[in-house]
Design an enzyme around this catalytic site. Structure first.
Site, PDB file in Angstrom:
ATOM      1  CB  CYS A 188      29.684   4.903  45.379  1.00  0.00           C
ATOM      2  SG  CYS A 188      28.032   5.145  45.126  1.00  0.00           S
TER       3      CYS A 188
ATOM      4  CB  CYS B  59      35.293  43.334  66.537  1.00  0.00           C
ATOM      5  SG  CYS B  59      36.689  43.509  67.510  1.00  0.00           S
TER       6      CYS B  59
ATOM      7  CB  CYS C 144      32.597  44.584  56.007  1.00  0.00           C
ATOM      8  SG  CYS C 144      32.333  46.002  55.175  1.00  0.00           S
TER       9      CYS C 144
ATOM     10  CG  ASN D 140      32.957   9.680  44.784  1.00  0.00           C
ATOM     11  OD1 ASN D 140      31.678  10.212  44.690  1.00  0.00           O
ATOM     12  ND2 ASN D 140      33.155   8.630  43.852  1.00  0.00           N
TER      13      ASN D 140
HETATM   14  C1  LIG Z   1      23.428  12.411  41.511  1.00  0.00           C
HETATM   15  C2  LIG Z   1      25.216  12.104  41.550  1.00  0.00           C
HETATM   16  C3  LIG Z   1      25.363  10.689  41.087  1.00  0.00           C
HETATM   17  C4  LIG Z   1      26.973  10.574  41.214  1.00  0.00           C
HETATM   18  N1  LIG Z   1      27.309   9.440  40.575  1.00  0.00           N
HETATM   19  C5  LIG Z   1      28.389   8.935  40.407  1.00  0.00           C
HETATM   20  C6  LIG Z   1      28.957   7.713  39.669  1.00  0.00           C
HETATM   21  O1  LIG Z   1      28.204   7.216  39.231  1.00  0.00           O
HETATM   22  N2  LIG Z   1      30.283   7.719  39.866  1.00  0.00           N
HETATM   23  C7  LIG Z   1      30.999   8.639  40.337  1.00  0.00           C
HETATM   24  O2  LIG Z   1      32.444   8.206  40.280  1.00  0.00           O
HETATM   25  N3  LIG Z   1      30.915   9.752  41.329  1.00  0.00           N
HETATM   26  C8  LIG Z   1      29.505   9.979  40.881  1.00  0.00           C
HETATM   27  N4  LIG Z   1      29.076  11.113  41.539  1.00  0.00           N
HETATM   28  C9  LIG Z   1      30.178  12.014  42.131  1.00  0.00           C
HETATM   29  C10 LIG Z   1      30.487  13.089  41.185  1.00  0.00           C
HETATM   30  O3  LIG Z   1      31.278  12.485  40.046  1.00  0.00           O
HETATM   31  C11 LIG Z   1      31.538  14.251  41.550  1.00  0.00           C
HETATM   32  O4  LIG Z   1      32.651  13.551  42.187  1.00  0.00           O
HETATM   33  C12 LIG Z   1      31.067  14.975  43.097  1.00  0.00           C
HETATM   34  O5  LIG Z   1      29.665  15.252  42.819  1.00  0.00           O
HETATM   35  C13 LIG Z   1      31.650  16.139  43.254  1.00  0.00           C
HETATM   36  O6  LIG Z   1      31.585  16.985  42.174  1.00  0.00           O
HETATM   37  P1  LIG Z   1      30.686  18.432  42.231  1.00  0.00           P
HETATM   38  O7  LIG Z   1      30.734  19.128  43.493  1.00  0.00           O
HETATM   39  O8  LIG Z   1      31.063  19.031  40.981  1.00  0.00           O
HETATM   40  O9  LIG Z   1      29.259  17.817  41.878  1.00  0.00           O
HETATM   41  C14 LIG Z   1      27.871  11.440  41.551  1.00  0.00           C
HETATM   42  C15 LIG Z   1      27.287  12.679  42.023  1.00  0.00           C
HETATM   43  C16 LIG Z   1      26.187  13.086  42.013  1.00  0.00           C
HETATM   44  C17 LIG Z   1      25.411  14.413  42.443  1.00  0.00           C
HETATM   45  S1  SF4 Z   2      29.936  48.816  56.042  1.00  0.00           S
HETATM   46 FE1  SF4 Z   2      31.561  47.548  56.872  1.00  0.00          FE
HETATM   47  S2  SF4 Z   2      32.921  49.025  58.006  1.00  0.00           S
HETATM   48 FE2  SF4 Z   2      31.128  49.920  57.668  1.00  0.00          FE
HETATM   49  S3  SF4 Z   2      29.812  49.497  59.648  1.00  0.00           S
HETATM   50 FE3  SF4 Z   2      29.252  47.949  58.025  1.00  0.00          FE
HETATM   51  S4  SF4 Z   2      30.689  46.254  58.444  1.00  0.00           S
HETATM   52 FE4  SF4 Z   2      31.673  47.998  59.386  1.00  0.00          FE
HETATM   53  S1  SF4 Z   3      40.795  42.044  62.679  1.00  0.00           S
HETATM   54 FE1  SF4 Z   3      38.697  42.952  63.026  1.00  0.00          FE
HETATM   55  S2  SF4 Z   3      37.386  41.652  64.143  1.00  0.00           S
HETATM   56 FE2  SF4 Z   3      39.644  40.941  64.242  1.00  0.00          FE
HETATM   57  S3  SF4 Z   3      40.414  41.916  66.175  1.00  0.00           S
HETATM   58 FE3  SF4 Z   3      40.762  43.557  64.592  1.00  0.00          FE
HETATM   59  S4  SF4 Z   3      39.001  44.939  64.250  1.00  0.00           S
HETATM   60 FE4  SF4 Z   3      38.341  42.973  65.505  1.00  0.00          FE
END
Ligand SMILES: Cc1cc2nc3c(=O)[nH]c(=O)nc-3n(C[C@H](O)[C@H](O)[C@H](O)COP(=O)(O)O)c2cc1C
Ligand code: SF4
Ligand code: SF4
Length: 417
Positions: A134, A351, A385, A199
């Site tokens: 946390c 590019c 693209c 976390n």
């Molecule tokens: C509102 C909120 C409350 C949370 N409370 C806790 C908690 O009490 N204990 C804990 O270990 N993690 C807590 N977390 C973290 C989550 O368990 C988790 O690790 C984190 O949100 C990443 O996962 P996610 O991207 O799926 O949300 C909390 C997260 C959120 C959004």
């Molecule tokens: S659709 Fe993709 S390849 Fe065609 S002009 Fe747009 S970015 Fe370039």
């Molecule tokens: S991969 Fe696409 S953006 Fe990168 S150098 Fe080649 S043409 Fe340019």
């Protein structure tokens, strides 16, 4: 036949999809509803010392048409009485004996930890998760990320817990640290049976431009909070793989961070996880998303000819190398499928201004042309693209042997034979 049952460090559950400790696991009502919907396990909202929460407490990053691309909270651990939580946990276990019920704990002194563990074991939990993550409020009181950021303290507290716990112990790691492997190894030395990560990440999601106050606003002020949701997935995947690939790290990993779909779950497994946990996506869309996780994940296993979730564990992580071990003679160049191109010229601008001036516009045509001799194969145009598979990166066989930086003639430190 796919078998989704998992045994994670001794914690059994009918599938590897668990709710992370957070608001969706606040109450027995929610956890039982989640289990009925198909979730295999739940890590209960962290239990610990009495706290009081602020109002308001969530911030969000909405990016273009995606709501809650990133999510942030300044909420603390459970604000409900320990007795109420324990009574509901007992009821959950009675009704769902084969689902995984994990108590997330955060205490200060050794006696408090031991008392909390005994009381949770009395109601039949299947394991513990230690909240060392946390990043606000609790760390100011010496708990949460204050523990997770100090490997010696994390090791010590884990060893206290192991003195009392008869059930498996998962240590939940904070990403607010330079080297995640130091934290994971400390948990291992302390006797942990598994780790979970990540976390939330220190963050401020935005500023209200009318009032010039950061979000979420509490009486004209705010506080940094913990960031999560789809935006954090790449950071979480990297940290999971760093631990999985560390030669001295041997514990199973529960992957967390930005998981929304079955494909996200597969990615965490491929990077080293053997269960996954979800918070923000459930706060956004509800418990029902587990149907997609179960169906999509099972179909993927079947397509790949695999039987169990852990057949996937670590396959992609093992394909990560230090940069210096990549082949400098490997070469790709961009290729435009003229039939798919909508002539938006976004690739040309990217590019021309942001890469290597390797796309030309020819008089009389709106479809850009790749200057193959100039293209360095950076991938930028293919990311820009808007049309799926219109720009593909094609590998060119130049008949050259693999050449890495340690052996490259331009490396001043090259060891010559
Ligand atoms: C509102 C909120 C409350 C949370 N409370 C806790 C908690 O009490 N204990 C804990 O270990 N993690 C807590 N977390 C973290 C989550 O368990 C988790 O690790 C984190 O949100 C990443 O996962 P996610 O991207 O799926 O949300 C909390 C997260 C959120 C959004
Ligand atoms: S659709 Fe993709 S390849 Fe065609 S002009 Fe747009 S970015 Fe370039
Ligand atoms: S991969 Fe696409 S953006 Fe990168 S150098 Fe080649 S043409 Fe340019």
């Amino acid at each position: 036949m796919i078998d989704l049952n998992v045994n994670f460090a001794g914690i059994k559950s009918p599938n590897p999809f668990w709710l992370a400790s957070a608001p969706p696991t606040n109450t027995g009502y929610q956890v039982m509803k989640a289990f009925r919907s198909g979730w295999g396990g739940a890590v209960w909202k962290t239990l610990g010392q009495p706290i009081v929460n602020v109002s308001s407490r969530y911030g969000a990053l909405h990016y273009r048409d995606k709501r809650m691309m990133g999510f942030n909270n300044i909420e603390l651990i459970t604000d409900r009485p320990l007795e109420a939580n324990l009574a509901e946990m007992a009821e959950v276990k009675k009704n769902f004996p084969h689902h995984a019920l994990i108590a997330s704990l955060m205490f200060e002194g050794k006696e408090e930890w031991h008392d909390g563990i005994r009381r949770c074991e009395d109601v039949g939990v299947d394991g513990f998760e230690l909240n060392y993550g946390c990043p606000h409020g609790m760390c100011e009181r010496g708990m949460g990320s204050a523990v997770g950021q100090n490997p010696a303290v994390a090791e010590k507290i884990t060893s206290w817990v192991k003195e009392a716990a008869t059930k498996p112990v998962i240590v939940k790691l904070t990403p607010n640290i330079t080297d995640i492997t130091a934290a994971g190894l400390a948990a291992q030395r302390g006797g942990a049976d598994a780790v979970s990560l990540i976390n939330t990440i220190n963050s401020v999601t935005g500023i209200d431009l009318k009032t010039m106050e950061p979000n979420p606003r509490v009486g004209g002020f705010s506080s940094h909070g913990g960031y999560c949701g789809p935006a954090v997935k790449p950071i979480a995947l990297n940290m999971v793989s760093e631990l999985y690939n560390h030669p001295d790290f041997k514990l199973p990993i529960s992957g967390i961070g930005g998981i929304e779909t079955w494909a996200d779950c597969v990615e965490f497994f491929l990077m080293g996880a053997s269960t996954v946990q979800v918070c923000t996506a459930v706060m956004h869309y509800g418990f029902r998303i587990v149907t997609d996780l179960i169906d999509g994940f099972s179909n993927y296993l079947e397509e790949k000819g695999m039987r169990r979730p852990t057949d996937l564990t670590g396959i992609a992580a093992k394909k990560l190398r230090r940069w210096e071990n990549l082949d400098l003679n490997y070469k790709v160049i961009a290729h435009i499928d003229e039939k798919k191109c909508i002539a938006c010229q976004l690739c040309y601008i990217a590019c021309e201004d942001g890469a290597h001036q390797s796309i030309r516009l020819n008089p009389g045509s709106r479809i850009p042309e790749i200057i193959e001799d100039h293209c360095v194969g950076c991938n930028l145009c293919s990311h820009v693209c808007p049309v799926e598979d219109c720009i593909t990166m094609v590998s060119i066989d130049r008949g050259l042997p693999k050449l890495t930086w340690p052996d490259h003639p331009k490396n001043p430190l090259r060891k010559t034979a």
